[in-house]
Design a protein around this motif. Structure first.
Motif, PDB file in Angstrom:
ATOM      1  N   HIS A 166       0.813  -1.215   0.000  1.00 32.01           N
ATOM      2  CA  HIS A 166       0.000   0.000   0.000  1.00 32.01           C
ATOM      3  C   HIS A 166       0.847   1.266   0.000  1.00 32.01           C
ATOM      4  O   HIS A 166       0.294   2.361  -0.106  1.00 32.01           O
ATOM      5  CB  HIS A 166      -0.936  -0.003   1.209  1.00 32.01           C
ATOM      6  CG  HIS A 166      -1.927  -1.125   1.195  1.00 32.01           C
ATOM      7  ND1 HIS A 166      -3.175  -1.026   0.628  1.00 32.01           N
ATOM      8  CD2 HIS A 166      -1.822  -2.407   1.665  1.00 32.01           C
ATOM      9  CE1 HIS A 166      -3.815  -2.179   0.762  1.00 32.01           C
ATOM     10  NE2 HIS A 166      -3.022  -3.025   1.393  1.00 32.01           N
ATOM     11  N   THR A 167       2.146   1.142   0.132  1.00 33.19           N
ATOM     12  CA  THR A 167       3.004   2.331   0.163  1.00 33.19           C
ATOM     13  C   THR A 167       3.960   2.422  -1.021  1.00 33.19           C
ATOM     14  O   THR A 167       4.432   3.510  -1.332  1.00 33.19           O
ATOM     15  CB  THR A 167       3.843   2.363   1.455  1.00 33.19           C
ATOM     16  OG1 THR A 167       4.714   1.221   1.492  1.00 33.19           O
ATOM     17  CG2 THR A 167       2.950   2.364   2.680  1.00 33.19           C
ATOM     18  N   ARG A 168       4.232   1.314  -1.688  1.00 30.45           N
ATOM     19  CA  ARG A 168       5.309   1.324  -2.690  1.00 30.45           C
ATOM     20  C   ARG A 168       5.021   2.250  -3.870  1.00 30.45           C
ATOM     21  O   ARG A 168       5.938   2.736  -4.515  1.00 30.45           O
ATOM     22  CB  ARG A 168       5.595  -0.089  -3.183  1.00 30.45           C
ATOM     23  CG  ARG A 168       4.477  -0.755  -3.946  1.00 30.45           C
ATOM     24  CD  ARG A 168       4.997  -2.006  -4.685  1.00 30.45           C
ATOM     25  NE  ARG A 168       5.556  -2.974  -3.780  1.00 30.45           N
ATOM     26  CZ  ARG A 168       4.947  -4.104  -3.406  1.00 30.45           C
ATOM     27  NH1 ARG A 168       3.729  -4.362  -3.883  1.00 30.45           N
ATOM     28  NH2 ARG A 168       5.513  -4.955  -2.596  1.00 30.45           N
ATOM     29  N   GLU A 169       3.739   2.504  -4.157  1.00 30.08           N
ATOM     30  CA  GLU A 169       3.381   3.390  -5.259  1.00 30.08           C
ATOM     31  C   GLU A 169       2.941   4.778  -4.780  1.00 30.08           C
ATOM     32  O   GLU A 169       2.397   5.560  -5.553  1.00 30.08           O
ATOM     33  CB  GLU A 169       2.252   2.760  -6.089  1.00 30.08           C
ATOM     34  CG  GLU A 169       2.580   1.394  -6.660  1.00 30.08           C
ATOM     35  CD  GLU A 169       3.710   1.463  -7.677  1.00 30.08           C
ATOM     36  OE1 GLU A 169       3.843   2.502  -8.356  1.00 30.08           O
ATOM     37  OE2 GLU A 169       4.461   0.465  -7.792  1.00 30.08           O
ATOM     38  N   ALA A 170       3.202   5.082  -3.514  1.00 29.20           N
ATOM     39  CA  ALA A 170       2.701   6.348  -2.950  1.00 29.20           C
ATOM     40  C   ALA A 170       3.452   7.562  -3.474  1.00 29.20           C
ATOM     41  O   ALA A 170       2.918   8.669  -3.479  1.00 29.20           O
ATOM     42  CB  ALA A 170       2.789   6.302  -1.429  1.00 29.20           C
ATOM     43  N   ILE A 171       4.689   7.378  -3.895  1.00 29.56           N
ATOM     44  CA  ILE A 171       5.499   8.492  -4.384  1.00 29.56           C
ATOM     45  C   ILE A 171       5.818   8.270  -5.848  1.00 29.56           C
ATOM     46  O   ILE A 171       6.311   7.208  -6.238  1.00 29.56           O
ATOM     47  CB  ILE A 171       6.798   8.627  -3.567  1.00 29.56           C
ATOM     48  CG1 ILE A 171       6.470   8.881  -2.088  1.00 29.56           C
ATOM     49  CG2 ILE A 171       7.666   9.752  -4.111  1.00 29.56           C
ATOM     50  CD1 ILE A 171       7.677   8.944  -1.195  1.00 29.56           C
ATOM     51  N   LYS A 172       5.551   9.289  -6.644  1.00 31.26           N
ATOM     52  CA  LYS A 172       5.838   9.214  -8.073  1.00 31.26           C
ATOM     53  C   LYS A 172       6.647  10.442  -8.470  1.00 31.26           C
ATOM     54  O   LYS A 172       6.292  11.572  -8.103  1.00 31.26           O
ATOM     55  CB  LYS A 172       4.548   9.130  -8.883  1.00 31.26           C
ATOM     56  CG  LYS A 172       3.760   7.839  -8.661  1.00 31.26           C
ATOM     57  CD  LYS A 172       2.478   7.813  -9.486  1.00 31.26           C
ATOM     58  CE  LYS A 172       1.795   6.460  -9.409  1.00 31.26           C
ATOM     59  NZ  LYS A 172       1.392   6.132  -8.038  1.00 31.26           N
ATOM     60  N   ALA A 173       7.736  10.219  -9.214  1.00 32.92           N
ATOM     61  CA  ALA A 173       8.583  11.307  -9.685  1.00 32.92           C
ATOM     62  C   ALA A 173       8.512  11.369 -11.211  1.00 32.92           C
ATOM     63  O   ALA A 173       8.487  10.333 -11.889  1.00 32.92           O
ATOM     64  CB  ALA A 173      10.030  11.099  -9.241  1.00 32.92           C
ATOM     65  N   THR A 174       8.465  12.558 -11.734  1.00 30.88           N
ATOM     66  CA  THR A 174       8.389  12.753 -13.186  1.00 30.88           C
ATOM     67  C   THR A 174       9.377  13.836 -13.604  1.00 30.88           C
ATOM     68  O   THR A 174       9.826  14.661 -12.790  1.00 30.88           O
ATOM     69  CB  THR A 174       6.973  13.162 -13.620  1.00 30.88           C
ATOM     70  OG1 THR A 174       6.608  14.386 -12.962  1.00 30.88           O
ATOM     71  CG2 THR A 174       5.959  12.074 -13.273  1.00 30.88           C
ATOM     72  N   ASN A 175       9.718  13.828 -14.870  1.00 35.86           N
ATOM     73  CA  ASN A 175      10.578  14.860 -15.473  1.00 35.86           C
ATOM     74  C   ASN A 175      11.910  14.987 -14.759  1.00 35.86           C
ATOM     75  O   ASN A 175      12.457  16.092 -14.644  1.00 35.86           O
ATOM     76  CB  ASN A 175       9.864  16.224 -15.474  1.00 35.86           C
ATOM     77  CG  ASN A 175       8.521  16.177 -16.170  1.00 35.86           C
ATOM     78  OD1 ASN A 175       8.379  15.544 -17.210  1.00 35.86           O
ATOM     79  ND2 ASN A 175       7.525  16.835 -15.583  1.00 35.86           N
ATOM     80  N   LEU A 176      12.428  13.854 -14.234  1.00 36.25           N
ATOM     81  CA  LEU A 176      13.710  13.901 -13.536  1.00 36.25           C
ATOM     82  C   LEU A 176      14.845  13.987 -14.552  1.00 36.25           C
ATOM     83  O   LEU A 176      15.004  13.126 -15.412  1.00 36.25           O
ATOM     84  CB  LEU A 176      13.878  12.657 -12.661  1.00 36.25           C
ATOM     85  CG  LEU A 176      12.968  12.571 -11.431  1.00 36.25           C
ATOM     86  CD1 LEU A 176      13.225  11.272 -10.674  1.00 36.25           C
ATOM     87  CD2 LEU A 176      13.168  13.759 -10.512  1.00 36.25           C
ATOM     88  N   LYS A 177      15.670  15.029 -14.414  1.00 38.92           N
ATOM     89  CA  LYS A 177      16.808  15.216 -15.313  1.00 38.92           C
ATOM     90  C   LYS A 177      17.765  16.205 -14.684  1.00 38.92           C
ATOM     91  O   LYS A 177      17.359  17.289 -14.249  1.00 38.92           O
ATOM     92  CB  LYS A 177      16.347  15.723 -16.678  1.00 38.92           C
ATOM     93  CG  LYS A 177      17.485  15.836 -17.686  1.00 38.92           C
ATOM     94  CD  LYS A 177      16.956  16.293 -19.042  1.00 38.92           C
ATOM     95  CE  LYS A 177      18.104  16.401 -20.053  1.00 38.92           C
ATOM     96  NZ  LYS A 177      17.615  16.854 -21.382  1.00 38.92           N
ATOM     97  N   ASP A 178      19.028  15.810 -14.616  1.00 41.77           N
ATOM     98  CA  ASP A 178      20.077  16.689 -14.069  1.00 41.77           C
ATOM     99  C   ASP A 178      19.723  17.216 -12.686  1.00 41.77           C
ATOM    100  O   ASP A 178      19.923  18.408 -12.377  1.00 41.77           O
ATOM    101  CB  ASP A 178      20.350  17.869 -15.028  1.00 41.77           C
ATOM    102  CG  ASP A 178      20.821  17.407 -16.398  1.00 41.77           C
ATOM    103  OD1 ASP A 178      21.507  16.374 -16.456  1.00 41.77           O
ATOM    104  OD2 ASP A 178      20.484  18.082 -17.393  1.00 41.77           O
ATOM    105  N   GLY A 179      19.183  16.345 -11.844  1.00 47.67           N
ATOM    106  CA  GLY A 179      18.874  16.732 -10.475  1.00 47.67           C
ATOM    107  C   GLY A 179      17.634  17.570 -10.324  1.00 47.67           C
ATOM    108  O   GLY A 179      17.368  18.105  -9.249  1.00 47.67           O
ATOM    109  N   GLN A 180      16.836  17.709 -11.384  1.00 53.26           N
ATOM    110  CA  GLN A 180      15.613  18.483 -11.315  1.00 53.26           C
ATOM    111  C   GLN A 180      14.437  17.600 -11.693  1.00 53.26           C
ATOM    112  O   GLN A 180      14.597  16.576 -12.360  1.00 53.26           O
ATOM    113  CB  GLN A 180      15.684  19.695 -12.241  1.00 53.26           C
ATOM    114  CG  GLN A 180      16.828  20.648 -11.915  1.00 53.26           C
ATOM    115  CD  GLN A 180      16.766  21.909 -12.737  1.00 53.26           C
ATOM    116  OE1 GLN A 180      15.692  22.379 -13.080  1.00 53.26           O
ATOM    117  NE2 GLN A 180      17.921  22.475 -13.043  1.00 53.26           N
ATOM    118  N   GLY A 181      13.259  18.014 -11.285  1.00 53.19           N
ATOM    119  CA  GLY A 181      12.080  17.233 -11.610  1.00 53.19           C
ATOM    120  C   GLY A 181      10.928  17.547 -10.679  1.00 53.19           C
ATOM    121  O   GLY A 181      10.982  18.483  -9.884  1.00 53.19           O
ATOM    122  N   ASP A 182       9.876  16.763 -10.811  1.00 51.20           N
ATOM    123  CA  ASP A 182       8.665  16.946 -10.015  1.00 51.20           C
ATOM    124  C   ASP A 182       8.389  15.673  -9.228  1.00 51.20           C
ATOM    125  O   ASP A 182       8.777  14.573  -9.635  1.00 51.20           O
ATOM    126  CB  ASP A 182       7.469  17.246 -10.924  1.00 51.20           C
ATOM    127  CG  ASP A 182       7.696  18.496 -11.762  1.00 51.20           C
ATOM    128  OD1 ASP A 182       8.138  19.510 -11.199  1.00 51.20           O
ATOM    129  OD2 ASP A 182       7.432  18.444 -12.980  1.00 51.20           O
TER     130      ASP A 182
END
Length: 273
Positions: free
Chosen positions: A143-159
């Motif tokens: 129930h926790t493994r999908e709780a965090i999602k990161a997008t647009n990660l590049k060169d230490g930046q992203g959402d």
């Protein structure tokens, strides 16, 4: 609605003297499976603080054994809407930024202005973000493994997007006997208000969590409102000694003379040793 908390004499003394309820960090609790839950490599439980209760009015032998100390603990009963409220106006963030307007929050203004952390302000009890019943499941990590999602990660930046409620909501079915409800706070290892309209705020958030940036504290104390002390009832351990009765009575006379003290309904049928 009354809720119940089993604890030892040391904790009772702090509650009565300071008029506070301690929230412990989720990665420090006795349920290792829950405390070690993570998502995307983020140990988000280090940012979650909980105060654990039950709505079950009947006394629980397992809870007495686990949380009341050797033999001299107590069960605290109190109305669940117990916490002090603060009028938050015109935050001063010490970096040239300020806010306008006002809200009523259960987190005091000085903590919302702190440069090192930010605790999500609590406005009311009528949602399960702050007060919730635990859901008992076969596996917490599912129930926790999908709780965090990161997008647009590049060169230490992203959402980054975080479903915070997935942390602090689930326990394995082996704990179902607790019938637990809890208050939950979420703390960030930075203060987003201090960033103002910074276009890099999403990257700052992502970097802080993905790097598991530490918090400087392992517990947080929330203050009780003035009349909350008048609603407290204390049930003594089934195995309370005469000396422990004297200690508890002295604490009450000094710090909370209106508190009601009762003997356990299990006193003649259980020995907690």
């Amino acid at each position: 609605m009354r809720i119940y908390h089993y604890t030892n004499l040391e904790a009772l003394a702090l509650i009565l003297k300071n008029r506070t309820i301690r929230f412990n960090r989720l990665d420090q609790v006795d349920d290792l499976e829950e405390g070690n839950a993570e998502s995307l490599g983020v140990r988000f439980c280090k940012y979650v603080f909980v105060s654990c209760w039950t709505e079950t009015s009947d006394e629980s032998i397992p809870l007495w054994k686990m949380y009341s100390g050797d033999v001299g603990g107590v069960r605290i009963s109190i109305e669940h809407n117990m916490f002090k409220e603060y009028l938050i106006t015109n935050l001063n963030l010490d970096n040239g930024l300020s806010t306008q307007g006002a809200i009523i929050s259960k987190i005091p203004q000085q903590d919302m202005e702190n440069p090192d952390f930010f605790i999500q302000p609590i406005l009311d009890y009528d949602n399960d973000l702050f007060y919730r019943k635990i859901k008992y499941v076969d596996g917490v990590s599912e129930h926790t493994r999908e709780a965090i999602k990161a997008t647009n990660l590049k060169d230490g930046q992203g959402d980054i997007v975080i479903d915070m409620k997935q942390f602090g909501s689930y326990k394995n079915k082996r704990w179902e006997f607790q019938n637990e409800t809890r208050f939950v706070l979420y703390a960030f290892p930075f203060n987003p208000l201090r960033e103002g309209a910074n276009p890099r705020i999403s990257t700052i958030v992502a970097q802080s969590f993905l790097s598991n940036k530490p918090l400087s504290f392992k517990y947080y104390d929330m203050h009780l409102k003035e009349d909350a002390m008048e609603t407290i009832e204390i049930t003594l351990s089934p195995s309370v000694t005469d000396a422990q009765r004297i200690i508890i009575q002295a604490l009450i006379e000094k710090y909370a003379p209106k508190v009601i003290v009762k003997d356990s309904s299990l006193g003649n049928v259980v020995r907690l040793k």
